[in-house]
Motif scaffolding. Structure first.
Motif, PDB file in Angstrom:
ATOM      1  N   MET A   1       0.833  -1.196   0.000  1.00 27.02           N
ATOM      2  CA  MET A   1       0.000   0.000   0.000  1.00 27.02           C
ATOM      3  C   MET A   1       0.868   1.245   0.000  1.00 27.02           C
ATOM      4  O   MET A   1       1.967   1.275   0.545  1.00 27.02           O
ATOM      5  CB  MET A   1      -0.902   0.042   1.242  1.00 27.02           C
ATOM      6  CG  MET A   1      -1.997  -0.988   1.284  1.00 27.02           C
ATOM      7  SD  MET A   1      -3.010  -0.801   2.763  1.00 27.02           S
ATOM      8  CE  MET A   1      -3.641   0.866   2.520  1.00 27.02           C
ATOM      9  N   LYS A   2       0.367   2.295  -0.637  1.00 20.44           N
ATOM     10  CA  LYS A   2       1.031   3.590  -0.649  1.00 20.44           C
ATOM     11  C   LYS A   2       0.162   4.605   0.079  1.00 20.44           C
ATOM     12  O   LYS A   2      -1.042   4.470   0.176  1.00 20.44           O
ATOM     13  CB  LYS A   2       1.284   4.057  -2.080  1.00 20.44           C
ATOM     14  CG  LYS A   2       2.226   3.157  -2.867  1.00 20.44           C
ATOM     15  CD  LYS A   2       2.426   3.714  -4.262  1.00 20.44           C
ATOM     16  CE  LYS A   2       3.386   2.830  -5.066  1.00 20.44           C
ATOM     17  NZ  LYS A   2       3.575   3.353  -6.437  1.00 20.44           N
ATOM     18  N   ARG A   3       0.812   5.634   0.549  1.00 20.81           N
ATOM     19  CA  ARG A   3       0.071   6.732   1.170  1.00 20.81           C
ATOM     20  C   ARG A   3      -0.779   7.404   0.099  1.00 20.81           C
ATOM     21  O   ARG A   3      -0.304   7.691  -0.993  1.00 20.81           O
ATOM     22  CB  ARG A   3       1.042   7.729   1.788  1.00 20.81           C
ATOM     23  CG  ARG A   3       0.365   8.891   2.494  1.00 20.81           C
ATOM     24  CD  ARG A   3       1.383   9.693   3.238  1.00 20.81           C
ATOM     25  NE  ARG A   3       0.764  10.740   4.033  1.00 20.81           N
ATOM     26  CZ  ARG A   3       1.312  11.290   5.093  1.00 20.81           C
ATOM     27  NH1 ARG A   3       2.509  10.885   5.500  1.00 20.81           N
ATOM     28  NH2 ARG A   3       0.694  12.236   5.762  1.00 20.81           N
ATOM     29  N   GLN A   4      -2.059   7.633   0.436  1.00 18.19           N
ATOM     30  CA  GLN A   4      -2.937   8.245  -0.550  1.00 18.19           C
ATOM     31  C   GLN A   4      -4.025   9.053   0.140  1.00 18.19           C
ATOM     32  O   GLN A   4      -4.368   8.818   1.293  1.00 18.19           O
ATOM     33  CB  GLN A   4      -3.579   7.181  -1.446  1.00 18.19           C
ATOM     34  CG  GLN A   4      -4.450   6.185  -0.707  1.00 18.19           C
ATOM     35  CD  GLN A   4      -5.083   5.172  -1.638  1.00 18.19           C
ATOM     36  OE1 GLN A   4      -4.805   5.141  -2.820  1.00 18.19           O
ATOM     37  NE2 GLN A   4      -5.956   4.348  -1.099  1.00 18.19           N
ATOM     38  N   THR A   5      -4.551  10.027  -0.601  1.00 16.55           N
ATOM     39  CA  THR A   5      -5.662  10.853  -0.133  1.00 16.55           C
ATOM     40  C   THR A   5      -6.751  10.858  -1.191  1.00 16.55           C
ATOM     41  O   THR A   5      -6.466  11.061  -2.375  1.00 16.55           O
ATOM     42  CB  THR A   5      -5.205  12.294   0.146  1.00 16.55           C
ATOM     43  OG1 THR A   5      -4.167  12.275   1.131  1.00 16.55           O
ATOM     44  CG2 THR A   5      -6.381  13.136   0.662  1.00 16.55           C
ATOM     45  N   THR A   6      -7.970  10.580  -0.782  1.00 11.10           N
ATOM     46  CA  THR A   6      -9.102  10.556  -1.712  1.00 11.10           C
ATOM     47  C   THR A   6     -10.188  11.498  -1.223  1.00 11.10           C
ATOM     48  O   THR A   6     -10.336  11.741  -0.029  1.00 11.10           O
ATOM     49  CB  THR A   6      -9.682   9.131  -1.834  1.00 11.10           C
ATOM     50  OG1 THR A   6     -10.001   8.635  -0.532  1.00 11.10           O
ATOM     51  CG2 THR A   6      -8.684   8.191  -2.501  1.00 11.10           C
ATOM     52  N   THR A   7     -10.949  12.028  -2.182  1.00  7.35           N
ATOM     53  CA  THR A   7     -12.056  12.942  -1.880  1.00  7.35           C
ATOM     54  C   THR A   7     -13.367  12.201  -2.090  1.00  7.35           C
ATOM     55  O   THR A   7     -13.535  11.477  -3.066  1.00  7.35           O
ATOM     56  CB  THR A   7     -12.008  14.177  -2.806  1.00  7.35           C
ATOM     57  OG1 THR A   7     -10.729  14.795  -2.664  1.00  7.35           O
ATOM     58  CG2 THR A   7     -13.110  15.168  -2.430  1.00  7.35           C
ATOM     59  N   HIS A   8     -14.317  12.391  -1.181  1.00  3.17           N
ATOM     60  CA  HIS A   8     -15.582  11.673  -1.244  1.00  3.17           C
ATOM     61  C   HIS A   8     -16.754  12.622  -1.107  1.00  3.17           C
ATOM     62  O   HIS A   8     -16.729  13.568  -0.313  1.00  3.17           O
ATOM     63  CB  HIS A   8     -15.645  10.603  -0.144  1.00  3.17           C
ATOM     64  CG  HIS A   8     -14.598   9.556  -0.288  1.00  3.17           C
ATOM     65  ND1 HIS A   8     -14.767   8.461  -1.111  1.00  3.17           N
ATOM     66  CD2 HIS A   8     -13.355   9.465   0.227  1.00  3.17           C
ATOM     67  CE1 HIS A   8     -13.674   7.724  -1.062  1.00  3.17           C
ATOM     68  NE2 HIS A   8     -12.794   8.309  -0.264  1.00  3.17           N
ATOM     69  N   HIS A   9     -17.790  12.334  -1.916  1.00  4.71           N
ATOM     70  CA  HIS A   9     -19.012  13.143  -1.904  1.00  4.71           C
ATOM     71  C   HIS A   9     -20.235  12.317  -1.523  1.00  4.71           C
ATOM     72  O   HIS A   9     -21.343  12.839  -1.526  1.00  4.71           O
ATOM     73  CB  HIS A   9     -19.241  13.779  -3.281  1.00  4.71           C
ATOM     74  CG  HIS A   9     -18.129  14.714  -3.699  1.00  4.71           C
ATOM     75  ND1 HIS A   9     -18.117  16.050  -3.376  1.00  4.71           N
ATOM     76  CD2 HIS A   9     -16.973  14.472  -4.373  1.00  4.71           C
ATOM     77  CE1 HIS A   9     -17.017  16.616  -3.863  1.00  4.71           C
ATOM     78  NE2 HIS A   9     -16.300  15.686  -4.472  1.00  4.71           N
ATOM     79  N   SER A  10     -20.065  11.021  -1.224  1.00  2.32           N
ATOM     80  CA  SER A  10     -21.214  10.178  -0.885  1.00  2.32           C
ATOM     81  C   SER A  10     -20.779   9.139   0.133  1.00  2.32           C
ATOM     82  O   SER A  10     -19.607   8.734   0.189  1.00  2.32           O
ATOM     83  CB  SER A  10     -21.774   9.486  -2.126  1.00  2.32           C
ATOM     84  OG  SER A  10     -20.867   8.511  -2.612  1.00  2.32           O
ATOM     85  N   LEU A  11     -21.746   8.706   0.959  1.00  2.00           N
ATOM     86  CA  LEU A  11     -21.465   7.663   1.942  1.00  2.00           C
ATOM     87  C   LEU A  11     -21.110   6.350   1.265  1.00  2.00           C
ATOM     88  O   LEU A  11     -20.241   5.609   1.732  1.00  2.00           O
ATOM     89  CB  LEU A  11     -22.683   7.473   2.847  1.00  2.00           C
ATOM     90  CG  LEU A  11     -22.913   8.563   3.906  1.00  2.00           C
ATOM     91  CD1 LEU A  11     -24.226   8.325   4.620  1.00  2.00           C
ATOM     92  CD2 LEU A  11     -21.768   8.606   4.899  1.00  2.00           C
TER      93      LEU A  11
END
Length: 415
Positions: A1-11
């Motif tokens: 696994m790599k460090r990552q950031t994701t954006t979310h708009h829904s549950l």
């Protein structure tokens, strides 16, 4: 696994991302669904308000730190989130954020079970496989507790002390497990059944009722979405069989239909084309399917059918009409819709789409269709969100053949 950031708009998107990263990290099934449930509970208010949240994952750094770090950032939140009572406790961070530090297996992640290790095509597991594994873990835990329950009851029957106190304690544990089991099953059902599409000029609602209350998934599914030209596409599927196997088959159909529709394939070709796409990897699949296209502005309706029960049209003045189109479903010989049926919904008109569990509960489909027309006529003026359940309740007053049931209604509200 790599460090990552994701954006979310829904549950739904947040849950899916959390489940997949937890699986890749080799976390236990229980830790995985506790993490997904806790993070979505913290982020629910923000996502329901239309504000995005950001999920940052930091893999373990042995030997100093062997924990997977999951940070949930809510930069637009008006206040700090409540973190009390979460299924997986979180650390409070400065500002509107929460962090979970979960011990990860070492030295490398592993698949918890063959079920969720790979998908049917050999790739990474899909959402259904992960949810099926969580459901299986909950069922195993319930079975283990039931066995323990029986053993303790037998021992208590042979003693004359502490019977009442131990029995009450055991019942409390049973109830806690039933509640946890129910939450997982509701999450699974919510993931499979999209909410109504919000389109000006159309009111839409749906009711799903499983044949067996303890198994709330089956082969009766639906899908609805807005196409780039503004028309609304609706798919209703009834896959052969029951349980998770038929659910996977029905999902394959709805996903294939959605892909073909968004690619711009003509409505009249989608049933046959779906069969061609799925026949290469699901040789046992058999399903009826009904496709509807609705123009929310002019009320135009186009319907294609593959062995599915006819739709019911209830006019604003109470007149009813069955919209029947001959065709053969997925996995049938010569699959496809023989023609397209075109109609127009006037303001106040109600369209009822359904699976055969609604009309065939008393053996005679024609008698069921006649009863459906009477029931739908009687309930057509109710608020749209009440109509499908009211129809199903009246249709199921006597059930000789229990089956999964979908009742989906669309009413044109624009002038």
């Amino acid at each position: 696994m790599k460090r990552q950031t994701t954006t979310h708009h829904s549950l739904a998107g947040l849950r899916t991302t959390l489940r997949r990263l937890a699986h890749r990290a080799g976390l236990s099934v229980e830790t995985r669904y506790r993490l997904a449930l806790s993070a979505t509970r913290v982020a629910a208010a923000e996502l329901e308000a239309g504000r995005p949240v950001f999920l940052e994952t930091v893999p373990p750094s042995p030997p100093e730190d062997c924990r997977l770090t999951v940070r949930l950032h809510m930069p637009y939140a008006p206040h700090r989130p409540a973190l009390e009572g979460l299924p997986l406790p979180a650390e409070r961070m400065p500002g509107p954020a929460a962090v979970w530090r979960v011990p990860a297996p070492s030295p490398a992640p592993r698949s918890p079970s063959p079920t969720a290790g790979t998908s049917a095509d050999g790739g990474p597991p899909g959402l259904v496989e992960l949810l099926e594994e969580e459901l299986g873990a909950a069922v195993e835990r319930l079975d283990a507790l039931a066995a323990e329950h029986q053993r303790l009851k037998h021992e208590l029957a042979e003693t004359n002390s502490g019977v009442l106190a131990l029995y009450v304690q055991l019942e409390e544990r049973d109830e806690q497990l039933r509640q946890a089991h129910g939450r997982i099953l509701r999450q699974l059902e919510d993931a499979l059944r999209p909410p109504p599409v919000r389109v000006a000029g159309l009111e839409m609602a749906v009711h799903y009722e499983p044949a067996e209350k303890h198994a709330p998934t089956g082969g009766d599914l639906y899908d609805w979405f807005v196409l780039p030209d503004g028309t609304v596409h609706i798919t209703v599927v009834d896959a052969l069989g029951h349980g998770l196997t038929s659910t996977r088959s029905a999902l394959n159909v709805t996903h294939a239909v959605r892909t073909l529709a968004l690619e711009g394939h003509p409505v009249e070709s989608i049933v046959a084309r779906t069969d061609e796409v799925l026949a290469t990897f699901d040789h046992e699949l058999m399903a009826t399917v009904q496709l509807v296209r609705l123009d929310p502005v002019g009320g135009g309706l186009v319907l294609a059918n593959g062995s599915h029960p006819p739709a019911l049209l209830v006019r604003a003045d109470g007149r009813t009409e069955l919209l029947e189109v001959r065709g053969r479903g997925i996995g049938f010989p010569l699959p496809g819709s023989e023609r397209l049926l075109r109609e127009r919904l006037a303001p106040g008109d109600l369209l009822v789409l359904y699976t055969d569990g609604l009309t065939e509960s008393r053996r005679d489909p024609r008698e069921g269709e006649e009863r459906l027309a009477t029931v739908a006529r009687r309930h057509r003026h109710l608020p749209i969100e009440e109509i499908p359940a009211a129809i199903a309740a009246d249709m199921h007053t006597v059930i000789l053949h229990p089956d999964d049931t979908v009742a989906l209604t669309v009413r044109r509200s624009g002038g």
